[in-house]
Design an enzyme around this catalytic site. Structure first.
Site, short mmCIF file in Angstrom:
data_model
loop_
_atom_site.label_atom_id
_atom_site.label_comp_id
_atom_site.label_asym_id
_atom_site.label_seq_id
_atom_site.Cartn_x
_atom_site.Cartn_y
_atom_site.Cartn_z
N ASN A 7 84.05 27.82 -11.69
CA ASN A 7 84.07 29.08 -10.94
C ASN A 7 84.77 30.12 -11.80
OD1 ASN A 7 84.33 31.15 -9.14
ND2 ASN A 7 85.44 29.99 -7.57
N ARG A 91 79.60 28.32 -9.50
CA ARG A 91 79.58 29.23 -8.36
C ARG A 91 79.09 30.58 -8.86
NH1 ARG A 91 84.32 32.04 -4.86
NH2 ARG A 91 82.92 32.55 -3.15
N HIS A 180 80.76 33.97 1.27
CA HIS A 180 81.40 32.70 1.66
C HIS A 180 80.34 31.68 2.06
CE1 HIS A 180 85.14 35.15 3.06
NE2 HIS A 180 85.33 34.72 1.83
N ASN A 210 92.04 35.11 3.15
CA ASN A 210 92.31 36.48 2.72
C ASN A 210 91.03 37.31 2.87
OD1 ASN A 210 93.81 38.58 1.64
ND2 ASN A 210 92.94 38.18 -0.38
N GLY A 211 89.91 36.73 2.44
CA GLY A 211 88.61 37.26 2.85
C GLY A 211 88.23 36.49 4.11
N ARG A 240 90.62 44.19 3.41
CA ARG A 240 89.36 44.87 3.73
C ARG A 240 89.31 45.23 5.21
NH1 ARG A 240 86.39 40.25 1.22
NH2 ARG A 240 86.49 40.58 -1.01
N ASP A 282 99.19 39.39 3.71
CA ASP A 282 99.33 37.95 3.94
C ASP A 282 99.64 37.71 5.42
OD1 ASP A 282 100.51 35.26 4.11
OD2 ASP A 282 100.35 35.31 1.93
N ARG A 284 100.86 35.27 6.95
CA ARG A 284 102.16 34.66 7.28
C ARG A 284 103.23 35.73 7.46
NH1 ARG A 284 101.44 30.36 2.54
NH2 ARG A 284 100.37 32.19 1.79
N GLY A 330 92.39 29.49 4.65
CA GLY A 330 93.86 29.53 4.72
C GLY A 330 94.43 29.73 6.13
N GLU A 333 92.78 27.05 8.77
CA GLU A 333 93.23 25.66 8.63
C GLU A 333 94.71 25.50 8.94
OE1 GLU A 333 92.06 24.09 4.76
OE2 GLU A 333 90.12 25.09 4.95
N GLU A 383 84.57 24.21 -1.03
CA GLU A 383 83.43 24.84 -1.72
C GLU A 383 83.06 24.08 -2.98
OE1 GLU A 383 83.64 29.42 -1.30
OE2 GLU A 383 85.63 28.69 -0.82
P1 AMP Z 1 92.69 31.80 1.59
O1 AMP Z 1 92.08 33.08 1.15
O2 AMP Z 1 91.71 30.87 2.23
O3 AMP Z 1 93.52 31.14 0.53
O4 AMP Z 1 93.74 32.17 2.76
C1 AMP Z 1 94.82 33.04 2.55
C2 AMP Z 1 95.43 33.37 3.92
O5 AMP Z 1 95.82 32.14 4.54
C3 AMP Z 1 96.67 34.25 3.81
O6 AMP Z 1 96.57 35.30 4.78
C4 AMP Z 1 97.79 33.30 4.20
O7 AMP Z 1 98.80 33.95 4.91
C5 AMP Z 1 97.11 32.30 5.10
N1 AMP Z 1 97.85 31.03 5.09
C6 AMP Z 1 97.96 30.17 4.07
N2 AMP Z 1 98.79 29.14 4.42
C7 AMP Z 1 99.19 29.37 5.68
C8 AMP Z 1 100.04 28.69 6.59
N3 AMP Z 1 100.66 27.57 6.27
N4 AMP Z 1 100.20 29.23 7.82
C9 AMP Z 1 99.58 30.37 8.15
N5 AMP Z 1 98.77 31.07 7.33
C10 AMP Z 1 98.57 30.58 6.12
#
Ligand code: AMP
Length: 396
Positions: A7, A91, A180, A210-211, A240, A282, A284, A330, A333, A383
């Site tokens: 990727n 990818r 995605h 994030n996306g 976004r 983020d 979190r 993220g 899950e 993926e």
């Molecule tokens: P991704 O783009 O799939 O890597 O997801 C990123 C997003 O997942 C960010 O907004 C993170 O805050 C959120 N994220 C990652 N780990 C956690 C967690 N343990 N609890 C809550 N949100 C999380």
């Protein structure tokens, strides 16, 4: 049979080597800062210490050379020689309307990837560089392109057309593509398998990272998905905006004295969770501030959740029903509270979350109660594995 999944980004190359007999990862690595100072590779092989090399890399060809030599390194590598790598899956972001499926790479395929540079200006050039770098370094190996857009190719015209002059579709292929796609394909199929659902089950997948995007599918075939011509459409994302009235572009442009590109940059990079909260992109960070009842966090959380729930409702109509909803990526899950809050919107439909089952992160599980009218799952996305499966299917 081992399949290498690659990727490429504009200055990075991420890879995984997967043993397809048991679908286990036998090595994974990341080459970063390609073409800039401080180029390096970090490789992880189960049972071995992480291996890091810093070395100037002027382009993706040199990055791929380093990847292959690191994979076959006698001490830190995972295989003895390139002979143990059967095929390479790439990818690729955009396949335009030409590809409704993953394909074996040949010159014609590379031409189409090039033709789609306009549609995927940040990703397609890097994806093509990755393919050509592998062809140079490992001549004779089969390369497979797995497009993020092919999942959306099964959408009907009524779902993919925008109500703008039709000539723009004819001349410029302006339509909804969805992104995605590899994740939605993987999660929708895994949901059916894991949940022991009927083969033509109606599944809604919430890819919340994030996306973020959401899809409606029947038997793993896309009926609708929330991203459009670009990944800007749909849900509220890290930076976004997702859906908005397009006239806002002109309005901001006039008020702030910015051109269209600058406004689009704001909608892509400074909006979403970041723009609305003024806190962070983020999730979190937003959740932490939510606990303090920070008004920015409260409004952001509310807009984000409402948008997801509204899409789920719309997609239930698109599917004329729904057998399962899966949360992935993220946020999907890991964020127990967000999964619960989204499903609370659906309680009038008889959707019920089991709090004990939902108290989990990153593991496939049914999280709804036994009497929930629609099954809800946490279903981790993968993926790379989806790309490896597609590569194996085509390279065999
Ligand atoms: P991704 O783009 O799939 O890597 O997801 C990123 C997003 O997942 C960010 O907004 C993170 O805050 C959120 N994220 C990652 N780990 C956690 C967690 N343990 N609890 C809550 N949100 C999380």
């Amino acid at each position: 049979m081992n399949v290498l999944v690659v990727n490429c980004g504009s200055s990075s190359l991420k890879y995984q080597l997967i043993n397809m007999e048991n679908e286990s990862v036998i090595a994974k690595g990341l080459v970063e800062r390609i073409g800039i100072d401080g180029s390096n590779i970090v490789q992880k092989v189960p049972g071995k210490d992480d291996y890091k090399i810093e070395k100037p890399l002027k382009d993706h060809v040199e990055a791929a050379t380093l990847m292959f030599s690191t994979l076959t390194d006698s001490t830190h590598g995972a295989v003895k020689s390139l002979d143990e790598i059967s095929a390479i899956g790439h990818r690729v972001l955009h396949g335009g309307m030409k590809f409704t499926e993953s394909v074996l790479v040949d010159d014609k395929v590379k031409d189409v990837i090039k033709e789609c540079f306009d549609l995927g200006p940040l990703h397609n050039p890097a994806n093509l560089m990755g393919i050509e770098a592998c062809e140079k370094n490992a001549p004779g190996k089969k390369n497979v392109a797995v497009f993020d857009t092919t999942f959306g190719m099964s959408m009907e015209e009524k779902a993919y057309l925008y109500a703008i002059p039709y000539e723009y579709f004819e001349k410029y292929s302006i339509r909804r593509y969805g992104f995605h796609g590899t994740s939605h394909m993987f999660v929708s199929r895994e949901t059916i398998k894991f949940g022991n659902l009927k083969p033509d089950a109606k599944v809604i997948v919430c890819h919340l990272g994030n996306g973020a995007s959401i899809s409606a599918s029947i038997g793993g075939k896309c009926v609708d998905t929330s991203m459009g011509l670009t990944p800007l459409e749909g849900l509220v994302m890290g930076t976004r905006s997702g859906d908005l009235d397009p006239a806002i572009v002109q309005y901001i442009s006039h008020k702030e004295n910015k051109n269209v590109d600058e406004v689009l940059n704001i909608l892509n990079k400074k909006s979403g969770l970041l723009g609305l909260s003024g806190i962070s992109s983020d999730c979190r960070d937003i959740s932490k501030k939510l606990a303090e009842k920070d008004p920015g966090a409260v409004r952001t959380y509310n807009v984000m959740l409402y948008r997801i729930a509204k899409y789920i409702g719309a997609y239930m109509v698109a599917l004329a029903g729904c057998d399962a909803i899966s949360f992935t990526a993220g946020i999907g899950e890991n964020d127990i509270a967000i999964r619960k809050a989204v499903c609370d919107y659906l309680s009038f439909l008889g959707v019920k979350i089991d709090d004990e089952r939902n108290n989990i992160r990153g593991e496939a599980r049914l999280i709804s109660t036994d009497d929930s009218k629609i099954k809800v799952f946490l279903m981790p996305t993968n993926e790379e594995l989806m790309i490896a499966r597609e590569t194996l299917r085509l390279a065999k």
